[in-house]
Structures are given as structure tokens and as C-alpha cells.
Motif scaffolding. Structure first.
Motif, short mmCIF file in Angstrom:
data_model
loop_
_atom_site.label_atom_id
_atom_site.label_comp_id
_atom_site.label_asym_id
_atom_site.label_seq_id
_atom_site.Cartn_x
_atom_site.Cartn_y
_atom_site.Cartn_z
N THR A 34 8.02 -4.61 -48.47
CA THR A 34 9.04 -3.95 -47.87
C THR A 34 9.88 -5.25 -47.69
O THR A 34 9.33 -5.73 -47.06
CB THR A 34 8.84 -3.68 -47.21
OG1 THR A 34 7.57 -3.54 -46.66
CG2 THR A 34 8.14 -1.57 -47.72
N ALA A 35 11.41 -4.77 -47.27
CA ALA A 35 12.33 -5.85 -46.27
C ALA A 35 12.02 -5.88 -44.19
O ALA A 35 11.45 -4.95 -44.04
CB ALA A 35 13.56 -5.36 -46.11
N LYS A 36 11.48 -6.86 -44.21
CA LYS A 36 11.30 -6.77 -43.24
C LYS A 36 11.50 -5.74 -42.19
O LYS A 36 11.44 -5.40 -40.40
CB LYS A 36 10.85 -8.27 -42.65
CG LYS A 36 9.85 -9.14 -43.01
CD LYS A 36 10.02 -10.71 -42.17
CE LYS A 36 8.05 -10.75 -42.72
NZ LYS A 36 7.81 -12.44 -41.87
N ASN A 37 13.05 -5.95 -42.22
CA ASN A 37 14.11 -5.43 -41.21
C ASN A 37 14.42 -3.68 -42.02
O ASN A 37 15.76 -3.14 -41.73
CB ASN A 37 15.61 -5.56 -41.64
CG ASN A 37 15.63 -5.73 -42.81
OD1 ASN A 37 15.61 -4.92 -44.08
ND2 ASN A 37 17.58 -6.20 -42.82
N SER A 38 13.49 -3.77 -42.86
CA SER A 38 13.14 -1.89 -43.14
C SER A 38 12.85 -1.13 -42.22
O SER A 38 12.21 -0.90 -41.57
CB SER A 38 12.06 -1.74 -44.48
OG SER A 38 12.50 -0.50 -45.11
N ASP A 39 14.40 0.24 -42.15
CA ASP A 39 13.51 1.91 -41.61
C ASP A 39 12.49 2.54 -41.61
O ASP A 39 13.34 3.20 -43.18
CB ASP A 39 14.57 1.82 -40.99
CG ASP A 39 14.76 2.65 -39.92
OD1 ASP A 39 13.83 3.15 -39.74
OD2 ASP A 39 15.88 3.54 -39.56
N ASN A 40 11.89 2.36 -41.77
CA ASN A 40 10.39 3.26 -42.01
C ASN A 40 11.44 4.91 -41.61
O ASN A 40 10.07 5.80 -42.18
CB ASN A 40 9.17 3.39 -41.76
CG ASN A 40 8.44 2.35 -42.03
OD1 ASN A 40 9.02 1.95 -43.48
ND2 ASN A 40 7.49 1.19 -41.84
N ALA A 65 8.32 -8.03 -57.32
CA ALA A 65 8.81 -7.59 -56.00
C ALA A 65 9.36 -8.02 -55.00
O ALA A 65 10.27 -7.54 -54.11
CB ALA A 65 7.55 -7.17 -56.08
N ASN A 66 9.06 -9.30 -54.53
CA ASN A 66 10.02 -10.73 -53.98
C ASN A 66 10.91 -10.67 -54.39
O ASN A 66 12.21 -10.12 -52.47
CB ASN A 66 9.12 -11.77 -54.09
CG ASN A 66 9.59 -12.92 -52.74
OD1 ASN A 66 9.19 -12.66 -51.96
ND2 ASN A 66 10.60 -13.45 -53.19
N GLU A 67 11.78 -10.00 -55.41
CA GLU A 67 13.85 -10.24 -55.13
C GLU A 67 14.27 -9.01 -54.60
O GLU A 67 14.67 -8.67 -53.73
CB GLU A 67 14.04 -10.79 -55.98
CG GLU A 67 15.33 -10.82 -56.26
CD GLU A 67 15.94 -11.95 -55.25
OE1 GLU A 67 17.34 -11.07 -55.52
OE2 GLU A 67 15.79 -12.85 -55.32
N LEU A 68 13.51 -8.48 -55.27
CA LEU A 68 13.98 -7.03 -55.35
C LEU A 68 13.66 -5.59 -54.00
O LEU A 68 13.80 -4.73 -53.52
CB LEU A 68 13.29 -5.43 -56.47
CG LEU A 68 14.18 -5.80 -57.58
CD1 LEU A 68 13.20 -5.27 -58.36
CD2 LEU A 68 15.06 -5.78 -58.07
N ALA A 69 12.27 -6.17 -52.86
CA ALA A 69 12.40 -5.63 -51.92
C ALA A 69 14.25 -6.21 -50.74
O ALA A 69 13.87 -5.48 -50.02
CB ALA A 69 11.26 -6.37 -50.97
N GLN A 70 14.12 -7.63 -51.24
CA GLN A 70 15.25 -7.98 -50.38
C GLN A 70 17.14 -7.76 -51.06
O GLN A 70 17.44 -7.32 -50.16
CB GLN A 70 15.48 -9.81 -50.90
CG GLN A 70 14.29 -10.42 -50.21
CD GLN A 70 14.52 -11.79 -51.06
OE1 GLN A 70 15.36 -12.09 -49.98
NE2 GLN A 70 13.52 -12.14 -51.34
N ARG A 71 16.81 -6.06 -51.83
CA ARG A 71 18.15 -5.85 -52.36
C ARG A 71 17.35 -4.28 -52.12
O ARG A 71 18.57 -3.88 -52.32
CB ARG A 71 18.46 -5.66 -54.13
CG ARG A 71 17.90 -7.89 -54.61
CD ARG A 71 18.47 -7.42 -55.60
NE ARG A 71 18.86 -8.69 -56.09
CZ ARG A 71 19.70 -9.32 -56.86
NH1 ARG A 71 20.34 -8.89 -56.65
NH2 ARG A 71 19.75 -10.57 -56.99
N GLY A 72 16.88 -4.80 -50.92
CA GLY A 72 16.41 -2.96 -50.42
C GLY A 72 16.39 -1.43 -50.96
O GLY A 72 15.55 -0.61 -51.12
N PHE A 73 15.14 -1.99 -52.39
CA PHE A 73 13.73 -1.06 -52.61
C PHE A 73 12.47 -1.16 -52.61
O PHE A 73 12.23 -2.37 -51.52
CB PHE A 73 13.99 -1.35 -54.26
CG PHE A 73 14.99 -1.52 -55.24
CD1 PHE A 73 15.34 0.02 -55.31
CD2 PHE A 73 16.09 -2.06 -55.04
CE1 PHE A 73 16.50 -0.10 -56.29
CE2 PHE A 73 17.06 -2.10 -55.84
CZ PHE A 73 17.24 -0.53 -56.70
N VAL A 74 11.77 -0.31 -52.25
CA VAL A 74 10.53 -0.54 -52.02
C VAL A 74 9.64 -1.13 -53.14
O VAL A 74 10.35 -0.20 -53.90
CB VAL A 74 9.77 0.60 -50.94
CG1 VAL A 74 8.84 0.07 -51.09
CG2 VAL A 74 10.34 0.57 -49.77
#
Length: 313
Positions: A34-40, A65-74
Motif C-alpha cells: 500500500t502507499a504510505k499516504n493511503s487512507d484506510n 506491486a511496488n510500482e502499482l501501489a504508488q499509482r493508487g492500488f492496493v
């Protein structure tokens, strides 16, 4: 085993180890990105990424996963049953049914988490996982979109180049091996790659074996949990099925086939694309061989994947 991930984790991404069971009761080991700034407090779109056939989550899946998490996906990655840190005995067994089921088990897991949107779950299958991801999507209508990268249909590959006589002889040889396995109390498994990474690929290897060594046998993609191959008799199950018989039933959910222009496996994606119904797209990456879509971030079309899943879901 962080030292064995083939791609460095972004400082903007969090990776959490998770586990869950499939419908056979086998526990799968996964990583949740998940992106670190993700709102759970919000519900997010999720992707499940399957490893190349014989691979594990610390290889190609961690790159995606590393790239797509930065693009808004879990993003959920996993080790297939009988491999890596996942459960299942005996080790290194392969099954077209269970390897397909592993994707649906991931959907189960994601759907039980409060911060996922059950209506926005997609799959990415790399190499052999591409075929399993398509099979899972045809069966499991909870999956809203699927993309394959350098797809292999392992049920077709199991008979590739064989005439009827060769098929019969192969079955007889593998059936005899089952007697040996039964007598020994354990199935034969012969690893394909060296225990420690090589500095160079042996010159005497022909293609595509040399290509597999260019990833799995050298520092680029080597992992101690991915020694190559499966139990000898695993191929019998793959010779008895065609996992893409119902690919046309994925429609109206979209499919994206991504393949390198120099990939020896290109025909698998072309054939599957012909048999699938709309909406579908065959996307060809310039100057890329099969394994380049495992880990080369300068070849993997992340912009295309992001656009595809955000529009599809």
C-alpha cells in the motif's frame, strides 16, 4: 527474507506480510503493498499479482506491486501453494486447478478487509500465472478485469510439439514414474537452476533455456525458493486439461494481453486473444523478450496497466 527481494521497496510504499487459506485449506503466504499516504478509511481498488510459473512473490510480483501501489492500488502478491513460504505438501507439486484457485483465494482475503472495494478487484498474471489468472477470471465473476504479462498457457505447453505417439509415450513414462513415487513414498523433484546464482549463463545452452537462465539462474532474478521445475509427475495433470476452454466467458469484463515483440511465448497471447470476446486488447511492447516483462521497469508498460485497471474498475 527481505534480502531476497529482487527489487528495492520504494520509500513511499509499505509492504506487510499476510496469510490466508484457499478452499483446500492450504495456507498461502502473501505480501500486501500500500502507499504510505493511503487512507484506510476509504475503500480502495485492489490488484492480485501472480508470479511466473515456478517463481515466487519476491521476484516479478514485487516489481509490479511496488510500482502499482504508488499509482493508487492496493496490491497483493503470493507464493503459490507448495512453493516458497506457502503451505502444501509435498513440495513443488503443480496443479492447474489449485494454481487457479489461489487467485480466487486472494479475492476472498481482500474482500474481507474493510478498506477494499469488492467491486474493484483485478488480476495480473505473469507468464504461467497469466493462464491461471484468465482461468480464475472465467470462473470467478468477482474479478472485474484481468491483464496478462508474457502469458503462458501451461496446459498447452504440456503437450507442445507432441504428436499422438509422443503424447502416449509421455503418459506411459509419467505413469511409470507414479509407481516409483508410490514405492518411494514421495514424488520425484529435480531442480532446474543452481542453488547459488551464476555469474554468466553457460554458452552451450540453447533458447529458450538460456533465457530462463538469464533471469532465474543469475543475480537478476535468482531466489532460493525458486529452483525451477515441479515434481516430475505434475505434468500429467496439465496434459489432461485446457484451462482456457472458457476464456470467452470472461466477457463483458475486459482483458489486456501484454507481450514483448521478441517474446518466444508471443503466440500464447495471440491465440488467447483470438479466442476471447470483447472487450480485449493485445498490447505489444517494443524491444522486449519474454523475461523482460518480469522485472524491467523500462519495458513494463505501467502507464498502460494503470489506465486499463482504472477504466475497467
Amino acid at each position: 527474507m527481505a534480502e531476497y527481494y529482487i527489487h528495492e521497496l520504494s520509500e513511499n510504499v509499505t509492504r506487510k506480510h499476510v496469510s490466508y487459506r484457499n478452499r483446500y485449506g492450504i495456507t498461502l503466504a502473501g505480501d500486501l503493498y500500500t502507499a504510505k499516504n493511503s487512507d484506510n478509511n476509504q475503500k480502495h481498488a485492489a490488484l492480485i499479482v501472480g508470479a511466473p510459473y515456478g517463481g515466487v512473490k519476491e521476484q516479478g510480483p514485487c516489481v509490479y506491486a511496488n510500482e502499482l501501489a504508488q499509482r493508487g492500488f492496493v496490491v497483493l502478491t503470493f507464493d503459490p501453494c507448495f512453493m516458497g513460504e506457502s503451505g502444501g505438501e509435498p513440495r513443488h507439486v503443480s496443479s492447474p486447478d489449485i494454481f487457479t484457485e489461489n487467485f480466487s483465494a486472494g479475492v476472498d482475503y481482500l474482500g474481507l478487509q474493510k478498506f477494499f472495494d469488492r467491486e474493484k478487484i483485478g488480476l495480473i498474471g505473469i507468464c504461467g500465472s497469466g493462464g491461471f489468472a484468465l482461468s480464475a477470471t472465467a470462473m470467478d465473476t468477482r474479478i472485474k478485469a484481468v491483464a496478462t504479462m508474457s502469458m503462458y498457457d501451461m496446459t498447452v505447453a504440456a503437450r507442445l510439439g507432441m504428436d499422438a505417439e509422443t503424447v502416449q509415450k509421455t503418459k506411459e513414462q509419467l505413469a511409470a514414474k507414479r509407481w516409483e513415487d508410490a514405492e518411494n513414498g514421495t514424488p520425484e523433484y529435480i531442480s532446474f537452476f543452481p542453488e547459488t546464482p551464476l555469474d554468466n549463463v553457460p554458452e552451450e545452452l540453447g533458447e529458450p533455456v538460456a533465457e530462463w537462465f538469464r533471469f532465474y539462474a543469475v543475480k537478476r532474478g535468482h531466489h532460493p525458493n525458486a529452483a525451477g521445475g515441479f515434481t516430475t509427475t505434475s505434468n500429467l495433470a496439465f496434459m489432461n486439461y485446457n484451462i482456457l476452454d472458457h476464456i470467452d466467458e470472461i466477457s463483458p469484463r475486459p482483458i489486456l494481453f501484454v507481450v514483448g515483440d521478441r517474446a518466444h511465448s508471443k503466440f500464447f497471447s495471440e491465440t488467447a486473444n483470438e479466442n476471447a470476446k470483447e472487450p480485449k486488447e493485445l498490447y505489444v511492447v517494443d524491444d522486449a523478450e519474454h523475461i523482460d516483462l518480469y522485472d524491467r521497469t523500462d519495458r513494463i508498460p505501467f502507464d498502460k496497466l494503470e489506465k486499463f485497471f482504472k477504466e475497467a474498475m
